[in-house]
Design a protein around this motif. Sequence first.
Motif, PDB file in Angstrom:
ATOM      1  N   LEU A 275    -110.040 -82.419  46.057  1.00 36.59           N
ATOM      2  CA  LEU A 275    -110.308 -82.191  44.643  1.00 36.59           C
ATOM      3  C   LEU A 275    -110.904 -80.801  44.400  1.00 36.59           C
ATOM      4  O   LEU A 275    -111.683 -80.299  45.208  1.00 36.59           O
ATOM      5  CB  LEU A 275    -111.283 -83.271  44.133  1.00 36.59           C
ATOM      6  CG  LEU A 275    -111.484 -83.373  42.614  1.00 36.59           C
ATOM      7  CD1 LEU A 275    -110.185 -83.760  41.918  1.00 36.59           C
ATOM      8  CD2 LEU A 275    -112.592 -84.389  42.294  1.00 36.59           C
ATOM      9  N   ASN A 276    -110.506 -80.172  43.289  1.00 32.91           N
ATOM     10  CA  ASN A 276    -111.031 -78.869  42.837  1.00 32.91           C
ATOM     11  C   ASN A 276    -110.632 -77.705  43.748  1.00 32.91           C
ATOM     12  O   ASN A 276    -111.335 -76.698  43.832  1.00 32.91           O
ATOM     13  CB  ASN A 276    -112.552 -78.908  42.696  1.00 32.91           C
ATOM     14  CG  ASN A 276    -113.006 -79.889  41.643  1.00 32.91           C
ATOM     15  OD1 ASN A 276    -112.307 -80.122  40.648  1.00 32.91           O
ATOM     16  ND2 ASN A 276    -114.167 -80.490  41.860  1.00 32.91           N
ATOM     17  N   GLU A 277    -109.478 -77.829  44.389  1.00 31.17           N
ATOM     18  CA  GLU A 277    -109.038 -76.769  45.300  1.00 31.17           C
ATOM     19  C   GLU A 277    -108.691 -75.478  44.561  1.00 31.17           C
ATOM     20  O   GLU A 277    -108.598 -74.418  45.172  1.00 31.17           O
ATOM     21  CB  GLU A 277    -107.833 -77.253  46.115  1.00 31.17           C
ATOM     22  CG  GLU A 277    -107.610 -76.487  47.392  1.00 31.17           C
ATOM     23  CD  GLU A 277    -106.655 -77.191  48.342  1.00 31.17           C
ATOM     24  OE1 GLU A 277    -106.138 -76.509  49.249  1.00 31.17           O
ATOM     25  OE2 GLU A 277    -106.427 -78.402  48.192  1.00 31.17           O
ATOM     26  N   ASP A 278    -108.531 -75.589  43.223  1.00 33.85           N
ATOM     27  CA  ASP A 278    -108.193 -74.411  42.423  1.00 33.85           C
ATOM     28  C   ASP A 278    -109.418 -73.691  41.875  1.00 33.85           C
ATOM     29  O   ASP A 278    -109.303 -72.773  41.056  1.00 33.85           O
ATOM     30  CB  ASP A 278    -107.286 -74.815  41.262  1.00 33.85           C
ATOM     31  CG  ASP A 278    -107.929 -75.858  40.351  1.00 33.85           C
ATOM     32  OD1 ASP A 278    -108.983 -76.433  40.739  1.00 33.85           O
ATOM     33  OD2 ASP A 278    -107.389 -76.115  39.267  1.00 33.85           O
ATOM     34  N   ALA A 279    -110.600 -74.045  42.330  1.00 31.54           N
ATOM     35  CA  ALA A 279    -111.838 -73.434  41.830  1.00 31.54           C
ATOM     36  C   ALA A 279    -111.902 -71.956  42.209  1.00 31.54           C
ATOM     37  O   ALA A 279    -111.342 -71.527  43.228  1.00 31.54           O
ATOM     38  CB  ALA A 279    -113.052 -74.173  42.388  1.00 31.54           C
TER      39      ALA A 279
ATOM     40  N   LYS B 172    -114.244 -82.766  49.278  1.00 35.02           N
ATOM     41  CA  LYS B 172    -114.250 -82.418  47.845  1.00 35.02           C
ATOM     42  C   LYS B 172    -114.942 -81.080  47.644  1.00 35.02           C
ATOM     43  O   LYS B 172    -116.017 -80.835  48.207  1.00 35.02           O
ATOM     44  CB  LYS B 172    -114.964 -83.513  47.047  1.00 35.02           C
ATOM     45  CG  LYS B 172    -115.091 -83.220  45.560  1.00 35.02           C
ATOM     46  CD  LYS B 172    -115.917 -84.317  44.877  1.00 35.02           C
ATOM     47  CE  LYS B 172    -116.167 -83.997  43.414  1.00 35.02           C
ATOM     48  NZ  LYS B 172    -117.004 -85.034  42.765  1.00 35.02           N
TER      49      LYS B 172
ATOM     50  N   ILE C 192    -116.998 -78.680  45.248  1.00 38.61           N
ATOM     51  CA  ILE C 192    -117.893 -78.828  44.092  1.00 38.61           C
ATOM     52  C   ILE C 192    -117.943 -77.498  43.348  1.00 38.61           C
ATOM     53  O   ILE C 192    -118.153 -76.445  43.958  1.00 38.61           O
ATOM     54  CB  ILE C 192    -119.304 -79.231  44.562  1.00 38.61           C
ATOM     55  CG1 ILE C 192    -119.243 -80.550  45.360  1.00 38.61           C
ATOM     56  CG2 ILE C 192    -120.242 -79.397  43.357  1.00 38.61           C
ATOM     57  CD1 ILE C 192    -120.528 -80.883  46.090  1.00 38.61           C
ATOM     58  N   LYS C 193    -117.738 -77.543  42.033  1.00 41.81           N
ATOM     59  CA  LYS C 193    -117.744 -76.309  41.242  1.00 41.81           C
ATOM     60  C   LYS C 193    -118.710 -76.435  40.072  1.00 41.81           C
ATOM     61  O   LYS C 193    -119.087 -77.536  39.649  1.00 41.81           O
ATOM     62  CB  LYS C 193    -116.338 -75.999  40.739  1.00 41.81           C
ATOM     63  CG  LYS C 193    -115.715 -77.068  39.858  1.00 41.81           C
ATOM     64  CD  LYS C 193    -114.289 -76.672  39.475  1.00 41.81           C
ATOM     65  CE  LYS C 193    -113.650 -77.740  38.588  1.00 41.81           C
ATOM     66  NZ  LYS C 193    -112.272 -77.375  38.174  1.00 41.81           N
TER      67      LYS C 193
ATOM     68  N   GLU D 117    -116.351 -72.890  36.640  1.00 44.06           N
ATOM     69  CA  GLU D 117    -115.229 -73.111  37.556  1.00 44.06           C
ATOM     70  C   GLU D 117    -115.392 -72.392  38.890  1.00 44.06           C
ATOM     71  O   GLU D 117    -114.433 -72.198  39.617  1.00 44.06           O
ATOM     72  CB  GLU D 117    -113.894 -72.679  36.916  1.00 44.06           C
ATOM     73  CG  GLU D 117    -113.532 -73.421  35.648  1.00 44.06           C
ATOM     74  CD  GLU D 117    -113.231 -74.890  35.893  1.00 44.06           C
ATOM     75  OE1 GLU D 117    -112.472 -75.184  36.823  1.00 44.06           O
ATOM     76  OE2 GLU D 117    -113.772 -75.741  35.161  1.00 44.06           O
TER      77      GLU D 117
ATOM     78  N   VAL E  56    -117.024 -72.030  42.762  1.00 39.29           N
ATOM     79  CA  VAL E  56    -117.468 -72.869  43.870  1.00 39.29           C
ATOM     80  C   VAL E  56    -118.982 -72.813  43.997  1.00 39.29           C
ATOM     81  O   VAL E  56    -119.585 -71.729  43.948  1.00 39.29           O
ATOM     82  CB  VAL E  56    -116.822 -72.387  45.193  1.00 39.29           C
ATOM     83  CG1 VAL E  56    -117.449 -73.099  46.392  1.00 39.29           C
ATOM     84  CG2 VAL E  56    -115.324 -72.601  45.177  1.00 39.29           C
TER      85      VAL E  56
END
Length: 559
Positions: free
Chosen positions: A236-240, A325, A327-328, A332, A334
């Motif tokens: 999750l949130n790999e595009d942060a 996961k 976290i951001k 947006e 990291v």
Amino acid sequence: MKKLDLKVKDYPELAISWETTLINKTGTWRTFYPKYFPKTPPCNYYCPANENIQKYIALSLKGEFEEAYFTILEKNPFPSITGRVCYHPCEIGCNRGNFDESIAIHAIERFLGDYGINFVESKRKIEKLTFDKKVAIIGSGPAGLSCAYYLLLKGVGVTIFEKESYPGGILFYGIPAYRLPKEIVKREVEKLTKRGAEFIFNKELGKDFSLDDLTKKYDAVFLAIGAQIEQELGVLNEDANGVLMGLDFLKAINLKRKIKYFGKNVLVIGGGNTAIDCARVALRKGAKVKILYRRTKEEMPAIREEVEEALKEGIEILFLTAPSKIIKDKKERVKGLECVKMKLSEEVDESGRRKPIPIKNSNFVIKCDTIIKAIGEKVDLAILPKEIIGKRTVLADEYGKTNIDKIFAGGDCVTGPKTVVEAIAYGRRAAYFILNYLKNFEIPKKESVSLVNYENLNTYYFEKQKRIEEDRLPVNKRKRNFKEIVATLTDQDVKYEAGRCFSCGVCNNCDNCYVFCPDLAVLKKNGEYEILYDYCKGCGVCAHECPRNVISMFFEEEK
């Protein structure tokens, strides 16, 4: 004591031979017979490029560095590069490692490579060839450059298409300068430009041209596009903002570009060479760095020496740890990574290693502002015709032949992500097959292998000797700079290290067979030995006393 005054008549009658003892051919009752039977040194066998390592080490011992350099070029055109970045499996196979310490083969190769580009290439005669055939090579990484070199040597013109602005591929953009200075890459590439290679930069397959375009213009096409698409983590949130790709990060550093969202607390995810390179580069850019790897240290695919150097430099490696996961924050960016502890199951995956599985309720969070993904690369198959697309790579045989006429392929795009030296070897094999296709050039036959193991040697004649160690830049002088860490050996160091070589399976004229033969049945002629089988009883002393397992015993009926 009284002196006896004996005369001839006082002696009993004796049989006197007027012939030499050569008339008595003592080899007639032999059961076994010895034969000089050169064998395969393990260093040669385990070298992915099949270099004749024993030969160039023997030449180095005599100070014949130019001839040693040319010996390497027969199989590997870029020894200055491989001497620095190869994972040197030759040293793992080296029999000397069972006696004291293996030969520092990579250091000798590096010396010879540097000697070649500094003292040999400038005076090397280059014939001006008129190319009647031309090959298009897509990609200027190690496979493409190697293929080009061997094609040029045989009078085939090459045009190399490179999507970047400089030649070298992963050698120039992916490997940090402290391991492989860019000047070394440039000077190795000059071997091609001096021989007439044409480079076309900033042109990409699938965007600026197609394979059909090239097959219409060239006699053959060699695909050497590598494996450049990096794999995703799948969390999750790999595009942060602050999540970077490993190869993109290394490329930006090598081109001295500013990196957006690069912070001070960096986590690198992966256990291969790209991951280690990213971590050590981030450290040099002033960050505090940790590596996360889901297996143990023993399973890490990275070069062992590079892992140890990373630890010496203060990089922490968290083993049996995987990301779950990202976290951001509200912007947006990291701000942390949730991780899970892993354990190795008894199940083995396709890589041959035990499969890591998560431990329940073991999740924890590491604060960070940058995450670099370096868990592997894959081939961009979308730009290729379906006829040559395999499950994950390009479909081609060991010589690069594909299912489409005129199109050949090699290197990482065929094998998947491998090493520089393996790509170089593939490029050379493909060049020979392309030469066969264009000019009926005979493909070199595979050499028969009779491997010499440590148990086959007579180590009584060798003394323990300490392995040479290359000088290294102290850890406290590596911060905030990309100076090359390892220094090239001196010629005296190379001769010393070459002197430690057992020369497994290859005669080096030690004279043991000549000296120990009880029947004087071994002759020396023009620097070689000859067995007089009329007088050899087949006792096996010569084979037993040979330190290098060059002499073998055979049943007489096999003769």
